[in-house]
Design a protein around this motif. Sequence first.
Motif, PDB file in Angstrom:
ATOM      1  N   TRP A 259      -2.118 -77.249  20.545  1.00 34.43           N
ATOM      2  CA  TRP A 259      -3.231 -76.959  21.452  1.00 34.43           C
ATOM      3  C   TRP A 259      -2.655 -76.923  22.849  1.00 34.43           C
TER       4      TRP A 259
ATOM      5  N   LYS B 268      -4.131 -77.721  28.639  1.00 34.07           N
ATOM      6  CA  LYS B 268      -3.109 -78.086  27.653  1.00 34.07           C
ATOM      7  C   LYS B 268      -2.237 -76.898  27.275  1.00 34.07           C
TER       8      LYS B 268
ATOM      9  N   TRP C 141     -18.073 -75.123  17.224  1.00 35.03           N
ATOM     10  CA  TRP C 141     -17.445 -76.165  18.037  1.00 35.03           C
ATOM     11  C   TRP C 141     -18.340 -77.415  18.006  1.00 35.03           C
TER      12      TRP C 141
ATOM     13  N   ASN D 296     -15.098 -75.333  13.639  1.00 35.70           N
ATOM     14  CA  ASN D 296     -14.160 -76.272  14.247  1.00 35.70           C
ATOM     15  C   ASN D 296     -14.848 -77.599  14.593  1.00 35.70           C
TER      16      ASN D 296
ATOM     17  N   ASP E  75     -16.080 -76.451  24.582  1.00 35.23           N
ATOM     18  CA  ASP E  75     -14.978 -76.612  25.544  1.00 35.23           C
ATOM     19  C   ASP E  75     -14.252 -75.274  25.772  1.00 35.23           C
TER      20      ASP E  75
ATOM     21  N   TYR F  45      -5.812 -88.736  24.105  1.00 36.74           N
ATOM     22  CA  TYR F  45      -7.124 -89.385  24.199  1.00 36.74           C
ATOM     23  C   TYR F  45      -7.049 -90.803  23.654  1.00 36.74           C
TER      24      TYR F  45
ATOM     25  N   GLU G  80      -4.466 -78.862  15.671  1.00 36.61           N
ATOM     26  CA  GLU G  80      -4.477 -79.042  17.134  1.00 36.61           C
ATOM     27  C   GLU G  80      -3.757 -80.333  17.455  1.00 36.61           C
TER      28      GLU G  80
ATOM     29  N   HIS H 142     -11.875 -70.271  19.078  1.00 36.10           N
ATOM     30  CA  HIS H 142     -12.654 -70.781  17.965  1.00 36.10           C
ATOM     31  C   HIS H 142     -13.697 -69.744  17.598  1.00 36.10           C
TER      32      HIS H 142
HETATM   33  C1  ADA Z   1     -10.754 -80.297  20.415  1.00 29.94           C
HETATM   34  C2  ADA Z   1     -11.261 -78.865  20.360  1.00 29.94           C
HETATM   35  C3  ADA Z   1     -10.589 -77.951  21.334  1.00 29.94           C
HETATM   36  C4  ADA Z   1     -10.358 -78.650  22.661  1.00 29.94           C
HETATM   37  C5  ADA Z   1      -9.504 -79.885  22.445  1.00 29.94           C
HETATM   38  C6  ADA Z   1      -9.232 -80.675  23.720  1.00 29.94           C
HETATM   39  O1  ADA Z   1      -9.935 -80.649  19.430  1.00 29.94           O
HETATM   40  O2  ADA Z   1     -11.218 -78.322  19.069  1.00 29.94           O
HETATM   41  O3  ADA Z   1     -11.392 -76.807  21.509  1.00 29.94           O
HETATM   42  O4  ADA Z   1     -11.584 -79.000  23.194  1.00 29.94           O
HETATM   43  O5  ADA Z   1     -10.194 -80.746  21.583  1.00 29.94           O
HETATM   44  O6  ADA Z   1      -8.581 -80.137  24.596  1.00 29.94           O
HETATM   45  O7  ADA Z   1      -9.702 -81.801  23.823  1.00 29.94           O
END
Ligand code: ADA
Length: 560
Positions: free
Chosen positions: A512, A535, A333, A373, A144, A430, A467, A308
């Motif tokens: 995050w 975010k 990741w 991660n 991501d 989420y 996060e 990351h």
């Molecule tokens: C995860 C991940 C992040 C990012 C985040 C998100 O926890 O480690 O890199 O993807 O989710 O925004 O959903």
Amino acid sequence: MNSLKPYPRHLLRKVHLADGVWDFTFLGDIACDKLDLDQIVYDDVMPVPAAFDALPAYAGRRGLAVYRRKISVTPGRPSRLHFEAVSLRCRIYVDGRLLGEHACGYTGFWVDVPAGDFQDRELVVVVDNRFDFHRSPLHEHYFDFYQWGGIIRSVWIHEVGGSYLEDAFVRTIDPVVGDIHVQVHIAGANGTPLSVELDGLPVGTYLASARMELRCRVPEPQPWSPGTPHLHHLRLRLGDDDIIIRFGLRTVEARDGQLMLNGEPVELRGYNRHESHPQFGPALPLSLLVADLQQLRDLGANFVRGSHYPQDQRFLDLCDEMGFLVWEEGIGWGQRARQLEDAGFRKAHLAMLEEMVCTSRNHPCVILWGVLNELGSNESCARPVLEESINLIRQLDPTRPVTYATMFPLEDLCYDLADVIAHNIYPGWYGCEDVEDPLSLIVPHIHKCIAHVDSLGHRAKPYIISEIGAEGLYGWHDALNGFFTEEYQAAYIETVLREVAANARITGIALWHFSDARTYVGGRALVRPRAFNNKGTVDEYRRPKRAYEHVKRLWRAKEE
Ligand code: ADA
């Protein structure tokens, strides 16, 4: 040129910066092994450092790119090329001869160049930014965050003789008295005397050997901390070679559920941060590195999780100087059995960790190492990889705690391996499709995660929310304060930070994330409007969203 160079630096050794505008061509989707260097026509130019695919002319392109420039070195003298990062993988040729290859886009590496008869040499770097698990196992298309290609950090030419100072690692024994332990690595050691200086004062002279362990005392010791980021300098001299290491006197320890800095508990208030900008990709100008830290300071943050992947050394130098605490993380990741059980992946992963630790271990700002991660730590395949990774890190640096950020707070099987428990959690973002008031999920979920960890007997380990966050689209407001509005994001972060402030079990938080960052462009972008991870508390151009003032108010109050 040395003034631009991240530490370590050199006064005697000849070090040339090879950045600038290089010859360039983009060849596209052809096999690396099919390349005939003599047939290449360089039809463009490219700045170094830069991600070539962050420039509009090559945006989104994946394939082979070839860079070329002349370098000038003293005839008859060997040299070493230092690439701070080439993404995703590369091959290095000098005068048509293949001298090295490397396959991780975020760690530095060295290439030895044998002495030549002429001053001018031709350096060619073949860069491949295609995803290919067998050739670049540490990079995957599904991460991501956008993974750009190119020579993304600086290139240096070090002229060295047969015997030179490879590296030195300074460990604090006592920050108040100023006792340090120094591990020195010397290539081609031949009994030449090694002289040692601390902050410009001579400390002693020793007979050089390949690996030396020294104990010294800093003449006027001043401990390093976020409030008083004092730095000291160690200079080693061996014949006509030298190395200057900058370090801080400080200890860090995970104990009694706290993180102790110089024996005092410290609370981490900060952000995850990607090295990312729409125009520069991961190759950020120095002004932006400074600007990011100024904004973080303005927010009242004292902590950055380098998500990351290993961060730019200039950024870590700035964190040393400005007193930020850093979680330095290897690239990773969401790896699962497919990668975790693959021998090629594991070998590349350990090599990357070694590069990261050996490059970053003199930074006082780095207080925590992180690996992989959100790996599949709810499955048995994670344990062997975590074990070998954490063991290697502890062997290379016994002075810092090690952790991994889990996305399985209630099912994780590997907590016993970590010194610090770190949870990536998104309650209220989420998985709350059917909930009327998603914000109400946040605090109970945090409590549940902590209670679970403590019930497993990990009460003595510090607990970090590594996060947590919600998307807020810059400039998006509506009367319902719904998902994706700046208002929902601000209320979300306010709820989180109030809980963190009130909950003594929480040692730290990395929200995050700091700035919006480019990510998926294809189907996965369905949950990533604009193909950005939105975010951020600031957008990708670092323009503050509504949440900014909330964070600032809460963290500044805490500071005071
Ligand atoms: C995860 C991940 C992040 C990012 C985040 C998100 O926890 O480690 O890199 O993807 O989710 O925004 O959903």
